[in-house]
Design a protein around this motif. Structure first.
Motif, PDB file in Angstrom:
ATOM      1  N   GLU A 259      -3.194  -5.890  -0.885  1.00  0.00           N
ATOM      2  CA  GLU A 259      -3.150  -4.428  -1.004  1.00  0.00           C
ATOM      3  C   GLU A 259      -2.595  -3.804   0.272  1.00  0.00           C
ATOM      4  N   ALA A 260      -3.003  -4.332   1.422  1.00  0.00           N
ATOM      5  CA  ALA A 260      -2.489  -3.820   2.690  1.00  0.00           C
ATOM      6  C   ALA A 260      -0.977  -4.006   2.771  1.00  0.00           C
ATOM      7  N   ARG A 261      -0.495  -5.168   2.336  1.00  0.00           N
ATOM      8  CA  ARG A 261       0.950  -5.418   2.343  1.00  0.00           C
ATOM      9  C   ARG A 261       1.692  -4.386   1.495  1.00  0.00           C
ATOM     10  N   VAL A 262       1.185  -4.146   0.289  1.00  0.00           N
ATOM     11  CA  VAL A 262       1.828  -3.208  -0.624  1.00  0.00           C
ATOM     12  C   VAL A 262       1.876  -1.817  -0.010  1.00  0.00           C
ATOM     13  N   ARG A 263       0.740  -1.391   0.541  1.00  0.00           N
ATOM     14  CA  ARG A 263       0.685  -0.040   1.110  1.00  0.00           C
ATOM     15  C   ARG A 263       1.564   0.093   2.351  1.00  0.00           C
ATOM     16  N   ILE A 264       1.568  -0.930   3.181  1.00  0.00           N
ATOM     17  CA  ILE A 264       2.396  -0.876   4.390  1.00  0.00           C
ATOM     18  C   ILE A 264       3.876  -0.850   4.015  1.00  0.00           C
ATOM     19  N   ARG A 265       4.263  -1.633   3.005  1.00  0.00           N
ATOM     20  CA  ARG A 265       5.662  -1.602   2.564  1.00  0.00           C
ATOM     21  C   ARG A 265       6.038  -0.221   2.039  1.00  0.00           C
ATOM     22  N   ALA A 266       5.121   0.407   1.304  1.00  0.00           N
ATOM     23  CA  ALA A 266       5.386   1.750   0.780  1.00  0.00           C
ATOM     24  C   ALA A 266       5.536   2.748   1.923  1.00  0.00           C
ATOM     25  N   LEU A 267       4.688   2.638   2.939  1.00  0.00           N
ATOM     26  CA  LEU A 267       4.781   3.539   4.089  1.00  0.00           C
ATOM     27  C   LEU A 267       6.077   3.314   4.863  1.00  0.00           C
ATOM     28  N   ARG A 268       6.473   2.054   4.992  1.00  0.00           N
ATOM     29  CA  ARG A 268       7.738   1.740   5.668  1.00  0.00           C
ATOM     30  C   ARG A 268       8.901   2.347   4.891  1.00  0.00           C
TER      31      ARG A 268
END
Length: 121
Positions: A85-94
């Protein structure tokens, strides 16, 4: 716990994979101490640097925590769903334009807070 080396991958990777498996299966529980680097190196007939590298990899993955002069201890296995979930959210923020430095600053800020939400309770 017995570590079996198959020769299918590098020795440090095999050691790390075996201990990760034992931790995930619950054969090694949170707080248990792993064998010392020297002890395991002697048992396996490998260089202590190889075992040190395996333990460092386990620490990087969040499975163990090492303390100088005390050894390596098992941590609770990381929650794979939370990490994903952290990966998904960080990619979205990037993708939304958040710069790495800003993301790291936010992470440092959040991890500096106590669980109750105040600064360093």
């Amino acid at each position: 716990m017995e570590v079996r080396l198959s020769g299918k991958q590098s020795i440090f990777e095999e050691i790390a994979a075996e201990y990760e498996r034992y931790i995930r299966l619950g054969a090694l529980r949170e707080g248990e101490k792993l064998p010392s680097v020297r002890t395991l190196a002697m048992q396996l007939g490998v260089n202590p640097n190889t075992v040190e590298r395996a333990y460092a990899e386990l620490e990087r993955r969040g499975f163990v925590r090492t303390f100088p002069k005390k050894g390596a201890f098992v941590c609770a296995p990381p929650d794979a769903d939370a990490v994903q979930e952290a990966r998904v959210r960080i990619r979205a923020l990037r993708a939304a334009g958040l710069k790495k430095e800003d993301a790291l600053a936010v992470i440092e800020e959040v991890y500096g807070e106590s669980v109750t939400g105040g600064k360093n309770d």
